[in-house]
Design an enzyme around this catalytic site. Structure first.
Site, short mmCIF file in Angstrom:
data_model
loop_
_atom_site.label_atom_id
_atom_site.label_comp_id
_atom_site.label_asym_id
_atom_site.label_seq_id
_atom_site.Cartn_x
_atom_site.Cartn_y
_atom_site.Cartn_z
CG ASN A 216 -71.96 -76.08 -30.18
OD1 ASN A 216 -70.77 -76.24 -30.38
ND2 ASN A 216 -72.64 -75.06 -30.65
CG ASP A 285 -70.58 -70.75 -33.87
OD1 ASP A 285 -71.72 -70.25 -33.96
OD2 ASP A 285 -69.91 -70.76 -32.82
CE LYS A 295 -66.35 -96.01 -39.45
NZ LYS A 295 -66.31 -97.28 -38.75
N PRO A 311 -75.39 -70.44 -41.10
CG PRO A 311 -77.58 -70.96 -41.67
CD PRO A 311 -76.18 -71.50 -41.70
CG ASP A 312 -75.84 -65.52 -36.00
OD1 ASP A 312 -76.94 -65.62 -35.42
OD2 ASP A 312 -74.80 -65.18 -35.42
CB ILE A 313 -80.81 -68.97 -36.39
CG1 ILE A 313 -80.28 -70.21 -37.12
CG2 ILE A 313 -82.34 -68.97 -36.37
CD1 ILE A 313 -80.39 -71.49 -36.36
CG PHE A 329 -79.79 -67.93 -23.89
CD1 PHE A 329 -81.06 -67.47 -24.18
CD2 PHE A 329 -79.54 -68.44 -22.62
CE1 PHE A 329 -82.08 -67.53 -23.24
CE2 PHE A 329 -80.55 -68.53 -21.68
CZ PHE A 329 -81.82 -68.07 -21.99
CE LYS A 343 -71.96 -63.73 -28.26
NZ LYS A 343 -71.77 -65.05 -27.66
CE LYS A 347 -74.71 -63.39 -32.68
NZ LYS A 347 -75.02 -64.82 -32.68
O1 C5P Z 1 -72.56 -65.76 -31.68
P1 C5P Z 1 -72.89 -66.73 -30.60
O2 C5P Z 1 -72.98 -68.13 -31.08
O3 C5P Z 1 -72.02 -66.62 -29.38
O4 C5P Z 1 -74.37 -66.28 -30.11
C1 C5P Z 1 -75.15 -67.05 -29.27
C2 C5P Z 1 -76.59 -66.79 -29.55
O5 C5P Z 1 -76.84 -66.80 -30.95
C3 C5P Z 1 -77.50 -67.83 -28.96
O6 C5P Z 1 -78.71 -67.19 -28.64
C4 C5P Z 1 -77.68 -68.82 -30.11
O7 C5P Z 1 -78.90 -69.54 -30.01
C5 C5P Z 1 -77.68 -67.90 -31.32
N1 C5P Z 1 -77.09 -68.46 -32.53
C6 C5P Z 1 -77.88 -68.68 -33.64
N2 C5P Z 1 -77.34 -69.15 -34.81
C7 C5P Z 1 -76.02 -69.42 -34.88
C8 C5P Z 1 -75.20 -69.21 -33.76
C9 C5P Z 1 -75.76 -68.75 -32.60
O8 C5P Z 1 -79.10 -68.46 -33.56
N3 C5P Z 1 -75.52 -69.89 -36.01
#
Ligand code: C5P
Length: 412
Positions: A216, A285, A295, A311-313, A329, A343, A347
């Site tokens: 990103n 994501d 390669k 994983p969504d941290i 954020f 969000k 979350k």
């Molecule tokens: O769901 P989204 O990516 O839009 O959410 C953004 C927020 O979630 C940010 O604070 C980002 O650091 C956190 N995030 C995370 N792990 C992920 C995706 C997003 O901690 N895999």
């Protein structure tokens, strides 16, 4: 206004060949409006005559711990209390060792024990002495202290003919760091004293093969500015960061990661002791379902790469039974408010900081604007932090967090 107007600085010089560069540092400090008292060790005088520093500072150079003439004027305790900042340049291996172990056998080392002013150390020595494990242990110990800052040493050719790390940092750089330390000191009100703040920053990188990856856009500037702002308010800060090209703030506990899974693992290891978690990282994501060892060859017109979810941290931290104050954020190109509030709820966050991104906004820029949303009394509260330098925004955000959430947290 001069950046060091009337600031009181002790410039302490220990015995190394780089002592001649301290005369230039003294000139730069004085040019910025500082009042400087030079202190020399006996061996420093072997390299540069005290008269040089006296002529440049307009003050008698101090060396002796038991100098009755000086004690009649400003005693060494008073001198220590007088200073806003103490700089040791050059700091020899011997002086570093003495400071680490609290020796006070000359004026310089006694001042280090007596003064409450921040201490900026510019080491200079032969590269072998710098790399020696004892010196390295000393430096590690010193750099963990809240009020001690290191500048250098730099890499390059040495007076003795060796080459490596050991050259004293250039006076201009030492000056800039001194200014920064004093600026950070004056803006701190200790709002986050004894708090542990965990921050993620930068992008994550998801490898496709040894040369390609998915990522990103993120410079890390916002997250690093927030880390610095939290440190300025007295917090202990852990910064978990993906690869960026900016300097890490001093005094952070720094964790360098590459992928989202590494960031996830590191955050979950540390989070138990955190009072506040701030997720500024632009986490990818998705990641390639498998990483090729070799390669990929461009044999066909089309290429399909299967991506699987990372994983969504942030969501995982927010779901912990004993979760810290959790702040996310949201970087959005449109409908900022609706997406941010969604969000916040989805979350289970305490606050979300949203900003608009696009080609001309957000990424890699030094300024930004933020829209904050949080729950209070079953309602959504909001506040706009108008367009400003990211460092100013970070300070405002940290103040909002400190005032809104951390007042009620009990410190163990
Ligand atoms: O769901 P989204 O990516 O839009 O959410 C953004 C927020 O979630 C940010 O604070 C980002 O650091 C956190 N995030 C995370 N792990 C992920 C995706 C997003 O901690 N895999």
């Amino acid at each position: 206004m001069l950046s060091l107007n009337n600031k009181k600085i002790i410039l302490a010089v220990s015995g190394g060949i780089a002592a001649y560069k301290s005369a230039l540092l003294l000139r730069l400090l004085i040019k910025q409006g500082a009042r400087v008292q030079v202190v020399m060790t006996e061996s420093a005088k072997e390299f540069v005559a005290p008269l040089t520093f006296q002529a440049l500072s307009g003050e008698i150079v101090r060396s002796d711990l038991f100098d009755s003439a000086a004690e009649a004027g400003m005693g060494h305790i008073e001198l220590a209390q007088w200073a806003d900042l103490m700089i040791i340049a050059p700091a020899t291996a011997n002086t570093l060792a003495k400071i680490t172990h609290g020796l006070a056998d000359n004026l310089l080392t006694a001042l280090c024990l007596t003064s409450k002013a921040p201490l900026l150390i510019a080491p200079a020595m032969n590269q072998q002495m710098w790399n020696n494990t004892t010196t390295q242990e000393n430096v590690t110990k010193l750099s963990k202290k809240q009020s001690i800052f290191l500048c250098g040493p730099a890499l390059g050719e040495q007076a003795c003919g060796d080459s490596g790390y050991g050259r004293m940092e250039e006076p201009q750089k030492i000056l800039q760091q001194g200014i920064k330390i004093l600026e950070n000191q004056t803006i701190s009100s200790g709002l986050l004293k004894d708090r542990h703040i965990l921050i993620t920053a930068g992008p994550t990188i998801e490898d496709i093969d040894p040369v390609r990856y998915v990522t990103n856009r993120s410079s890390g500037k916002m997250g690093y500015a927030i880390a610095q702002a939290a440190i300025n308010e007295g917090a202990r800060v852990s910064l978990v960061s993906g690869p960026v090209c900016i300097e890490q703030p001093q005094k952070v506990e720094f964790y360098s990661i590459r992928s989202a899974r590494q960031m996830h693992e590191t955050v979950l290891k540390i989070v138990a002791s955190a009072d506040v978690f701030i997720a500024t990282a632009a986490v990818a994501d998705y990641r390639p379902a498998s990483k090729r060892i070799q390669k990929l060859k461009k044999n066909s017109e089309n290429l399909t790469i299967e991506l699987i979810k990372n994983p969504d941290i942030l969501a995982d931290v927010a779901a912990l039974a004993n979760k810290p104050v959790t702040i996310g954020f949201a970087a959005e190109t449109n409908d900022i408010e609706a997406y941010a509030i969604d969000k916040l709820k989805r979350k289970n966050l305490d606050m979300i900081a949203a900003n608009q991104v696009g080609d001309a906004k957000g990424f890699e820029k030094d300024d930004n604007e933020l829209y904050l949303f949080w729950h209070k009394d079953n309602e959504i509260q909001s506040k706009k932090l108008p367009l400003a330098d990211k460092q100013i925004l970070a300070k405002q955000l940290i103040e909002e967090i400190a005032l809104s959430f951390t007042q009620d947290i009990n410190i163990l």
